[in-house]
Design a protein around this motif. Structure first.
Motif, short mmCIF file in Angstrom:
data_model
loop_
_atom_site.label_atom_id
_atom_site.label_comp_id
_atom_site.label_asym_id
_atom_site.label_seq_id
_atom_site.Cartn_x
_atom_site.Cartn_y
_atom_site.Cartn_z
N SER A 455 0.83 -1.20 0.00
CA SER A 455 0.00 0.00 0.00
C SER A 455 0.86 1.25 0.00
O SER A 455 2.04 1.22 0.40
N ASN A 456 0.29 2.35 -0.43
CA ASN A 456 1.00 3.63 -0.36
C ASN A 456 1.34 3.98 1.08
O ASN A 456 2.39 4.57 1.35
N ALA A 457 0.46 3.62 2.01
CA ALA A 457 0.71 3.92 3.42
C ALA A 457 1.95 3.19 3.91
O ALA A 457 2.77 3.77 4.64
N ASP A 458 2.11 1.92 3.52
CA ASP A 458 3.31 1.18 3.94
C ASP A 458 4.56 1.70 3.24
O ASP A 458 5.65 1.71 3.83
N ASP A 460 5.02 4.85 2.43
CA ASP A 460 5.32 6.11 3.13
C ASP A 460 5.91 5.86 4.50
O ASP A 460 6.73 6.65 5.00
N LYS A 461 5.52 4.78 5.11
CA LYS A 461 6.02 4.42 6.44
C LYS A 461 7.46 3.94 6.40
O LYS A 461 8.15 3.96 7.41
N LYS A 476 7.07 10.61 -4.37
CA LYS A 476 7.18 9.36 -3.63
C LYS A 476 6.92 8.18 -4.56
O LYS A 476 6.22 8.30 -5.57
N SER A 478 4.79 5.28 -5.39
CA SER A 478 3.39 4.98 -5.09
C SER A 478 2.85 4.04 -6.15
O SER A 478 3.43 3.86 -7.23
#
Length: 589
Positions: A455-458, A460-461, A476, A478
Motif C-alpha cells: 500500500s502507499n501507506a506502507d 510512506d512508512k 514518492k 506509489s
C-alpha cells in the motif's frame, strides 16, 4: 570441521575492544584465559567481559571494501561489493571462475567463534542465585545474538552447515556430524534471536559507558534481515509457500517493531541538507563535515562496528582505496531522475552527450555517491583536505583540484572518502552493521513479497522515508506512479535498496537470494557512453577508445563474464570433508 583442543575461551580479543564499553576491574587481575572455571563465571561482570570478545566478530571495512582472496585458501570477503556487478574490479568471484578450495579461513574462523560462544552459553546453567542469573541474562542474550550472527554468515556462504550448540573436545561425536539443512540452521538462528530479544535492553536504556552493545532493536533488525533473506531465497526457488510466507511474516513483524520503537532516526540534519548521506558515512568526532556534527548526532546506526581516530583507527587505507574507484554503468543508470522516473522514461534526463550531463536532474544520492567530472574534491592529503569547509576560494585552493573522470570506466566513487586531513589508514568512522534505512527497506520488500503488493501507506512508512531523505521534491514511490508510468513495483523496491545500501556488503547476497545473479552477473561491465559523446574526443588511447565498444557505443570494461548455478553457494573446503566424511559437497563443486 576444524578440531579445537583448548579448554578455556580466550578473551584476549575482547580486551582489545575495551574502549567501546565501560572499564572492567577484572582486566587488572590475572589473564582471563588463565582463570579456571572454579574462579570464573561468578558474576554478571565476568559474563560481560567474556561477551566482549564477540564484538570483534562484527563485519567491518575489511570484509566489504576489500577482498584479500588467496586461491589456495579461499580466505576472502564473501560479502565484498568487489565481487558484484556494480564495482569494476575484475576478480574470480565477479566473473564466476572461483575454484574449489582445500581450506577456507571463513569456515574455520566461524567454528572457532561458535566454540567461544557455545562455551559462554554452556555456563548459563552454572549454580548461581536467581538475582545473579537475572543480572547476567543480558550477556547470555548477547551470546545468542552472536551465535545467530555467525550461523547466518555461514548460511549465506555455504547453505546448510553442521549445527553445533555446545563446546566440543577432540572426542566429541559432533565432530562427525553431517550438514544441517537450511531449515535447521535458520530455525536455530530465529530461536536464538527471539530468545535474545526478550532480555536485551532498549537503546534508550543503554547508558553512555555501554553504548555500542547489542540492543533489543539490533536483534529485531537482524531478525528482519535474516527472515527476509531466507524467505526470498525459498520463494524464488519455488520452496514451500507456507514456509517462506511465515518467514516473510516474521520479517515484517521484526522490522515493524524497530520502526514502532522510535529508538532510531534517519541521519538528516538540516545543516547538511542534501549532503547528509555523504557525511553520515565519514562521521567522526573530529570535524569531518561542514556542520561540525559528531557521532552523537547519528541516531541511524542501530549496531555499528565502532572506530575512533584517537582509540581505534580503521587501519585500512579507505579513502585512497575508494575515492576514484571505478563503478559500472549499470549502477549509474539505476539512479532515478528528479521526477521519480528511470532515465529511459524521464523527460528531465539530459542524456550522455557531455561528461557531466547525465548527472543533471538526478537523485541527489548520485552526486554524493559519485564524483562528477570537473568538480572540486577533497581527501585526506595535505594539500587536498578541506580548510574552511565553505566551498569558498580558500577551500577550493586546498582541494585536490578538478576531477578528471577519464579513467577506469569513466564513473568514479566517493563514498567512504574522508575530506579531513589525516595520514593514510587513520580514518575513525564507524561501520554500519545495521542501520535504520535498511530496516525501512527490509520492511517494504517483505510486505511486497508476502502479499504481491504494497500500500502507499506502507511505502510512506518505510521506503519513501529513505528515498526522500535527500530528495525532498522527488515524487514518492506509489502505486499510482508505478501504474501511470508502466513501472514494476518489485524493480523499484530493489532499485531503492541497491542505491541506498551500495558499498555496504549487500549486493551479492541480494542477487543470490533473488536468484537473479545468473542474469546480472554475466553481463558485460560497461563504462561511459563513448561513441558520439564528448568522451570520444576527450578520452583517447593511441587515437582510439580505451576499451572495446558495445553496440550502443558504451565502453566494455570487462566482458566474457559467467555465472553457473553452483556459484550461488561457495564450495565446502575439501579438507573439512576429509576430516568429516559425513559432510557433503555443494552441488556442482
Amino acid at each position: 570441521m576444524k578440531k579445537i583442543t583448548f579448554k578455556y575461551i580466550s578473551f584476549i580479543a575482547g580486551i582489545l575492544v575495551w574502549f567501546q564499553f565501560s572499564c572492567n576491574k577484572n582486566v587488572d587481575l590475572k589473564p582471563i584465559n588463565e582463570i579456571s572455571d572454579a574462579d570464573y563465571w561468578k558474576t554478571a561482570e565476568q559474563y560481560k567481559l567474556a561477551a566482549n570478545e564477540f564484538y570483534t566478530y562484527l563485519i567491518s571495512f575489511a570484509q566489504v571494501l576489500y577482498d584479500p582472496f588467496a586461491a589456495n585458501t579461499n580466505a576472502g570477503s564473501p560479502h565484498s561489493d568487489i565481487r558484484s556487478d556494480l564495482v569494476a574490479q575484475r576478480n574470480v568471484f565477479s566473473n564466476g571462475t572461483n575454484p574449489s578450495v582445500t581450506t577456507d579461513g571463513n569456515w574455520n574462523s566461524a567454528y572457532t567463534r561458535l566454540r567461544a560462544i557455545n562455551y559462554l552459553l554452556s555456563k548459563d546453567s552454572a549454580d548461581m542465585s536467581n538475582t545473579a542469573r537475572s543480572e547476567r541474562l543480558q550477556y547470555v542474550a548477547e551470546a545468542k545474538f552472536f551465535r545467530a550472527y555467525v550461523y547466518f554468515d555461514l548460511l549465506q556462504q555455504f547453505g546448510g552447515v553442521p549445527v553445533i550448540t555446545r563446546p566440543l573436545d577432540i572426542n566429541s561425536p559432533e565432530l562427525q556430524t553431517p550438514r544441517g539443512t537450511r531449515e535447521q540452521v535458520v530455525d536455530l538462528i530465529i530461536k536464538d534471536l527471539e530468545e535474545a530479544i526478550a532480555f536485551l535492553p532498549l537503546e534508550s536504556a543503554i547508558n553512555a559507558a555501554n553504548k555500542g552493545r547489542i540492543s533489543k532493536g539490533a536483534a529485531q533488525a537482524f531478525l528482519g534481515r535474516v527472515t527476509l533473506y531466507e524467505g526470498s531465497w525459498q520463494k524464488f526457488r519455488n520452496g514451500n509457500a507456507a514456509r517462506y510466507n511465515a518467514l516473510l511474516d516474521k520479517s515484517i513483524a521484526a522490522s515493524d517493531s524497530v520502526i514502532a520503537s522510535n529508538q532510531y532516526q534517519l541521519f538528516a540534519p538540516a545543516a547538511l541538507g542534501d549532503s547528509a548521506l555523504k557525511y553520515l558515512f565519514i562521521l567522526e568526532d573530529e570535524k569531518s563535515n561542514p556542520a561540525g556534527i559528531g557521532k552523537s548526532g547519528n541516531k541511524e546506526y542501530i549496531l555499528a562496528n565502532r572506530f575512533s581516530f584517537s582509540l581505534r583507527q580503521i587501519r585500512q587505507n579507505v579513502t585512497h582505496t575508494w575515492v576514484n574507484s571505478a563503478l559500472s554503468k549499470k549502477f549509474v543508470d539505476m539512479f532515478l531522475a528528479q521526477d521519480g522516473l528511470p532515465v529511459n522514461k524521464s523527460s528531465l534526463f539530459q542524456g550522455y552527450a557531455m561528461t557531466r550531463s547525465e548527472f543533471t536532474n538526478r537523485d541527489n544520492r548520485m552526486r554524493y555517491t559519485m564524483m562528477i567530472d570537473s568538480n572540486y574534491y577533497w581527501d585526506n592529503e595535505n594539500p587536498g583536505a578541506r580548510s574552511t569547509w565553505l566551498g569558498d576560494a580558500a577551500d577550493i585552493a586546498s582541494s585536490r583540484g578538478r576531477h578528471n573522470a577519464a579513467n577506469g570506466t569513466g564513473y568514479q566513487n566517493q563514498k567512504w572518502g574522508t575530506e579531513r586531513r589525516m595520514n593514510d589508514n587513520e580514518e575513525g568512522y564507524d561501520w554500519p552493521v545495521l542501520r535504520l534505512a535498511e530496516v525501512y527497506l527490509n520492511y517494504a520488500e517483505a510486505i511486497f513479497e508476502r502479499n504481491g503488493s504494497i500500500s502507499n501507506a506502507d511505502l510512506d512508512k518505510s521506503l519513501n522515508k529513505v528515498r526522500n531523505r535527500v530528495n525532498k521534491t522527488m515524487p514518492k514511490l506509489s502505486n499510482e506512479l508505478v501504474t501511470t508510468n508502466n513501472l514494476d513495483m518489485r524493480t523499484e523496491i530493489r532499485r531503492e535498496r541497491t542505491i541506498e545500501l551500495f558499498l555496504e556488503g549487500f549486493r551479492m547476497d541480494d542477487l543470490k537470494r533473488w536468484k537473479t545473479a545468473e542474469t546480472e552477473m554475466p553481463m558485460d561491465v560497461l563504462g561511459v557512453k563513448w561513441k558520439g559523446t564528448r568522451w570520444e574526443s576527450r578520452w583517447l588511447v593511441n587515437g582510439k577508445a580505451p576499451y572495446n565498444l558495445d553496440a550502443n557505443g558504451n565502453l566494455i570494461f570487462e566482458g566474457s563474464r559467467q555465472w553457473a548455478e553452483k556459484n550461488y553457494l561457495l564450495p565446502i573446503p575439501t579438507q573439512q570433508i576429509q576430516l568429516n566424511p559425513n559432510l557433503t559437497q555443494n552441488p556442482g563443486w
